[in-house]
Design a protein around this motif. Sequence first.
Motif, PDB file in Angstrom:
ATOM      1  N   ARG A  10       0.818  -1.217   0.000  1.00  0.00           N
ATOM      2  CA  ARG A  10       0.000   0.000   0.000  1.00  0.00           C
ATOM      3  C   ARG A  10       0.846   1.259   0.000  1.00  0.00           C
ATOM      4  O   ARG A  10       0.380   2.318  -0.412  1.00  0.00           O
ATOM      5  CB  ARG A  10      -0.963  -0.009   1.195  1.00  0.00           C
ATOM      6  N   LYS A  11       2.093   1.182   0.479  1.00  0.00           N
ATOM      7  CA  LYS A  11       2.987   2.342   0.492  1.00  0.00           C
ATOM      8  C   LYS A  11       3.996   2.275  -0.646  1.00  0.00           C
ATOM      9  O   LYS A  11       4.214   3.258  -1.342  1.00  0.00           O
ATOM     10  CB  LYS A  11       3.732   2.426   1.829  1.00  0.00           C
ATOM     11  N   SER A  12       4.611   1.100  -0.817  1.00  0.00           N
ATOM     12  CA  SER A  12       5.695   0.959  -1.803  1.00  0.00           C
ATOM     13  C   SER A  12       5.195   0.717  -3.227  1.00  0.00           C
ATOM     14  O   SER A  12       5.902   1.014  -4.185  1.00  0.00           O
ATOM     15  CB  SER A  12       6.601  -0.207  -1.408  1.00  0.00           C
ATOM     16  N   GLY A  13       3.992   0.128  -3.344  1.00  0.00           N
ATOM     17  CA  GLY A  13       3.497  -0.262  -4.654  1.00  0.00           C
ATOM     18  C   GLY A  13       4.125  -1.546  -5.173  1.00  0.00           C
ATOM     19  O   GLY A  13       3.782  -2.021  -6.252  1.00  0.00           O
ATOM     20  N   ARG A  14       5.046  -2.126  -4.409  1.00  0.00           N
ATOM     21  CA  ARG A  14       5.722  -3.363  -4.805  1.00  0.00           C
ATOM     22  C   ARG A  14       4.848  -4.576  -4.492  1.00  0.00           C
ATOM     23  O   ARG A  14       4.043  -4.545  -3.565  1.00  0.00           O
ATOM     24  CB  ARG A  14       7.038  -3.527  -4.049  1.00  0.00           C
ATOM     25  N   LEU A  15       5.079  -5.646  -5.247  1.00  0.00           N
ATOM     26  CA  LEU A  15       4.408  -6.901  -4.939  1.00  0.00           C
ATOM     27  C   LEU A  15       5.101  -7.549  -3.745  1.00  0.00           C
ATOM     28  O   LEU A  15       6.334  -7.654  -3.714  1.00  0.00           O
ATOM     29  CB  LEU A  15       4.443  -7.835  -6.155  1.00  0.00           C
ATOM     30  N   ARG A  16       4.305  -7.957  -2.773  1.00  0.00           N
ATOM     31  CA  ARG A  16       4.811  -8.533  -1.523  1.00  0.00           C
ATOM     32  C   ARG A  16       4.231  -9.930  -1.342  1.00  0.00           C
ATOM     33  O   ARG A  16       3.025 -10.124  -1.487  1.00  0.00           O
ATOM     34  CB  ARG A  16       4.380  -7.674  -0.324  1.00  0.00           C
ATOM     35  N   ASN A  22      -2.387  -4.275   3.313  1.00  0.00           N
ATOM     36  CA  ASN A  22      -2.240  -4.225   1.852  1.00  0.00           C
ATOM     37  C   ASN A  22      -3.512  -4.695   1.160  1.00  0.00           C
ATOM     38  O   ASN A  22      -3.957  -4.092   0.183  1.00  0.00           O
ATOM     39  CB  ASN A  22      -1.053  -5.081   1.406  1.00  0.00           C
ATOM     40  N   VAL A  23      -4.099  -5.771   1.671  1.00  0.00           N
ATOM     41  CA  VAL A  23      -5.323  -6.330   1.083  1.00  0.00           C
ATOM     42  C   VAL A  23      -6.481  -5.333   1.203  1.00  0.00           C
ATOM     43  O   VAL A  23      -7.300  -5.215   0.291  1.00  0.00           O
ATOM     44  CB  VAL A  23      -5.672  -7.684   1.755  1.00  0.00           C
ATOM     45  N   MET A  24      -6.540  -4.605   2.302  1.00  0.00           N
ATOM     46  CA  MET A  24      -7.616  -3.632   2.465  1.00  0.00           C
ATOM     47  C   MET A  24      -7.433  -2.451   1.519  1.00  0.00           C
ATOM     48  O   MET A  24      -8.403  -1.816   1.121  1.00  0.00           O
ATOM     49  CB  MET A  24      -7.704  -3.158   3.917  1.00  0.00           C
ATOM     50  N   ALA A  25      -6.194  -2.170   1.128  1.00  0.00           N
ATOM     51  CA  ALA A  25      -5.929  -1.082   0.171  1.00  0.00           C
ATOM     52  C   ALA A  25      -6.143  -1.535  -1.269  1.00  0.00           C
ATOM     53  O   ALA A  25      -6.498  -0.732  -2.129  1.00  0.00           O
ATOM     54  CB  ALA A  25      -4.501  -0.571   0.357  1.00  0.00           C
ATOM     55  N   ASP A  26      -5.919  -2.818  -1.542  1.00  0.00           N
ATOM     56  CA  ASP A  26      -6.081  -3.373  -2.895  1.00  0.00           C
ATOM     57  C   ASP A  26      -6.495  -4.828  -2.754  1.00  0.00           C
ATOM     58  O   ASP A  26      -5.676  -5.685  -2.407  1.00  0.00           O
ATOM     59  CB  ASP A  26      -4.762  -3.252  -3.666  1.00  0.00           C
ATOM     60  N   GLN A  27      -7.756  -5.103  -3.010  1.00  0.00           N
ATOM     61  CA  GLN A  27      -8.324  -6.432  -2.779  1.00  0.00           C
ATOM     62  C   GLN A  27      -7.905  -7.462  -3.826  1.00  0.00           C
ATOM     63  O   GLN A  27      -8.165  -8.654  -3.648  1.00  0.00           O
ATOM     64  CB  GLN A  27      -9.862  -6.365  -2.744  1.00  0.00           C
ATOM     65  N   ASP A  28      -7.273  -7.042  -4.895  1.00  0.00           N
ATOM     66  CA  ASP A  28      -6.836  -7.982  -5.930  1.00  0.00           C
ATOM     67  C   ASP A  28      -5.480  -8.563  -5.553  1.00  0.00           C
ATOM     68  O   ASP A  28      -4.502  -7.820  -5.403  1.00  0.00           O
ATOM     69  CB  ASP A  28      -6.773  -7.282  -7.289  1.00  0.00           C
ATOM     70  N   VAL A  29      -5.445  -9.888  -5.384  1.00  0.00           N
ATOM     71  CA  VAL A  29      -4.250 -10.579  -4.900  1.00  0.00           C
ATOM     72  C   VAL A  29      -3.969 -11.784  -5.802  1.00  0.00           C
ATOM     73  O   VAL A  29      -4.758 -12.122  -6.675  1.00  0.00           O
ATOM     74  CB  VAL A  29      -4.433 -11.046  -3.439  1.00  0.00           C
ATOM     75  N   THR A  30      -2.849 -12.415  -5.544  1.00  0.00           N
ATOM     76  CA  THR A  30      -2.517 -13.690  -6.184  1.00  0.00           C
ATOM     77  C   THR A  30      -2.289 -14.708  -5.085  1.00  0.00           C
ATOM     78  O   THR A  30      -1.647 -14.398  -4.069  1.00  0.00           O
ATOM     79  CB  THR A  30      -1.257 -13.563  -7.063  1.00  0.00           C
TER      80      THR A  30
END
Length: 142
Positions: A44-50, A81-89
Amino acid sequence: MDEEIYDSTTGWVADHIRTYLETDGEKGHMYQGWPTLLLTTRGRKSGRLRRTALIYGQDADRYLLVASNGGSAAHPAWYLNVMADQDVTLQVKADKFAARARTATAEEKPALWAAMTSIFPLYDSYQAKADREIPLVIMERV
């Protein structure tokens, strides 16, 4: 070119992820007797995939995760992170797929919580010591 994924910086978690990836979950899916999956979120801060490894349960075709953070006062970073962007892998054994995350509602949570504590009973003690309501996250394949 594929975007770089940054694995957990916690040593034992990074080792677990590496083993899981190298064996397509043949080694690593069961971790100390518990089923685990790999979750990749966008920071949510870095924009990187974690990426991290988590114990999971299932409810029909849905995957269940508990944002316990060991019962600490703060939500785990993956949940924020999930609450900021619900699309995950997700990766479950060799199966890698896109999913959408949401927090279980108050009506859904009791039955799903019982399912998760049957897998990992420590979630109840984590909730007892936490000063927050520990979220239960539902992941649905998209």
